[in-house]
Design an enzyme around this catalytic site. Structure first.
Site, PDB file in Angstrom:
ATOM      1  CG  HIS A 249      -1.749  10.361   2.007  1.00 56.53           C
ATOM      2  ND1 HIS A 249      -3.089  10.665   1.969  1.00 56.53           N
ATOM      3  CD2 HIS A 249      -1.628   9.055   1.618  1.00 56.53           C
ATOM      4  CE1 HIS A 249      -3.758   9.596   1.581  1.00 56.53           C
ATOM      5  NE2 HIS A 249      -2.907   8.609   1.359  1.00 56.53           N
ATOM      6  CG  ASP A 300       3.147   3.698  -1.185  1.00 59.49           C
ATOM      7  OD1 ASP A 300       2.678   2.567  -1.391  1.00 59.49           O
ATOM      8  OD2 ASP A 300       2.552   4.751  -1.488  1.00 59.49           O
TER       9      ASP A 300
END
Length: 367
Positions: A249, A300
């Site tokens: 991320h 996710d």
């Protein structure tokens, strides 16, 4: 002029909606770790008003949202046609939101009405694509319970409602991500809310943003179906230069705080639905990825398995993301419109200069 690719780390504006400063996700100043079990409706109110509602306000807000979870007749008629087209559900949702902007009275519309209809429209798309009848709202139930019922056809258990409520809360907002920034750019032009949401959905559709959850489960399915060793599969993909979706991320270098919460929900949901093997597969891949790349799972990664445990087809996973994120999109649209400032950045030109049209045309003729 030297700028990082994708404007990484560049502050483009201020917001009171949410923050990821210090790699800690907060909504209007409240840590997501404290809000994870708060009612979704309460979190939506917080995002829109920058304060928690009173007990009476929360009760009224819940009733208002549920009462608006009904689609206009014209929208349903058109959806019954387009939702069966062989297109990705996000393309269908994009068109559906545009339809809502024409079959609703935009001048009298408001965020509660828009959010409620977005949830109902997404549930309806799933039902129509499965050749199942559209389900209607139960006024005595909450928003999350109704939403699950409307896309699944079954009344969820209290445990399922609690699990999905946390999923929706964790996905509700994430400061200036790609789709939210897109919505704010459109909002800055003083366009209507449905145009802003349509633009946000177009951004979310991409595999590097909302579409990542779909790609995560696609990977898990392929490993199971082929019987390939998961470590070997991942290693080969990375050796070929492919990104392993669901890891890393831009903001959370030491781990996505949402993923840590979702991991436990994924474990519980997998156990309750006979999908323990999928969770074990995820854990094996997670350990290998950290060992070889030092990358952590992001939001996710575990969401993909949770959606599967709710019997959702992986192509609809990103529409679920949109259902949750609409609350945050609307919060940012409201904030941006109140600023009254057009977003119009500048760019640095790096192409050729000092070219002359007639001279170049003459040179080509001679050649």
């Amino acid at each position: 002029m030297t700028l990082p690719k994708g404007l990484a780390g560049v502050v483009v504006d201020q917001t009171k909606v949410s923050s990821t400063q210090g790699a800690v996700l907060t909504y209007a100043g409240y840590s997501i770790k404290e809000l994870k079990n708060a009612p979704f409706e309460e979190v939506v109110f917080l995002l829109w008003h920058a304060r928690l509602p009173s007990a009476e306000e929360l009760n009224d807000f819940k009733k208002l949202l549920v009462s608006k979870m009904v689609l206009p007749y014209e929208t349903v008629q058109l959806m019954a046609r387009i939702a069966r087209e062989p297109q990705h559900p996000m393309s269908i949702l994009r068109t559906t939101v545009s339809l809502l902007g024409t079959t609703n009275d935009i001048e009298r519309d408001d965020p509660p009405r828009i959010l409620a209809k977005m949830l109902t429209a997404i549930a309806a798309i799933i039902r129509i694509r499965n050749d199942q009848p559209i389900k209607h709202v139960h006024k005595a139930w909450g928003v999350v319970e109704n939403f699950i019922y409307m896309f699944s056809g079954n009344r969820p258990t209290p445990e399922q409602v609690a699990q999905f409520n946390t999923v929706m809360v964790l996905h509700a907002d994430h400061e200036f991500n790609a789709s939210t920034f897109t919505a704010r750019v459109v909002a800055s032009t003083k366009s209507d809310d449905y145009s802003c949401l349509t633009a946000a959905i177009c951004a979310l559709k991409g595999s590097l943003h909302g579409g990542a959850n779909e790609q995560v489960f696609k990977m898990l399915e392929k490993i199971r179906q082929t019987g390939q060793d998961p470590i070997q599969y991942v290693a080969q993909r990375m050796a070929g230069g492919h990104k392993i979706m669901g890891f890393g991320h831009r903001v959370y270098k030491n781990g996505d705080p949402r993923a840590a919460i979702l991991r436990e929900i994924a474990r519980q949901a997998a156990h309750e639905t006979g999908n323990d093997d999928y969770f074990a597969l995820q854990e094996e891949i997670k350990d290998y990825m950290f060992k070889t790349t030092r990358l952590h799972p992001n939001v996710d990664y575990y969401t993909a398995l949770i959606y599967h445990c709710f019997n959702l087809d992986r192509q609809t996973f990103t529409t679920m993301f949109a259902a949750c994120r609409t609350a945050g999109w609307l919060a940012h649209i409201i904030e941006q419109q109140s600023e009254g400032c057009l977003i119009r950045p500048s760019s640095e030109y790096v192409g050729e200069t000092n070219r002359h049209y007639f001279a170049d045309k003459e040179e080509k003729i001679i050649d």
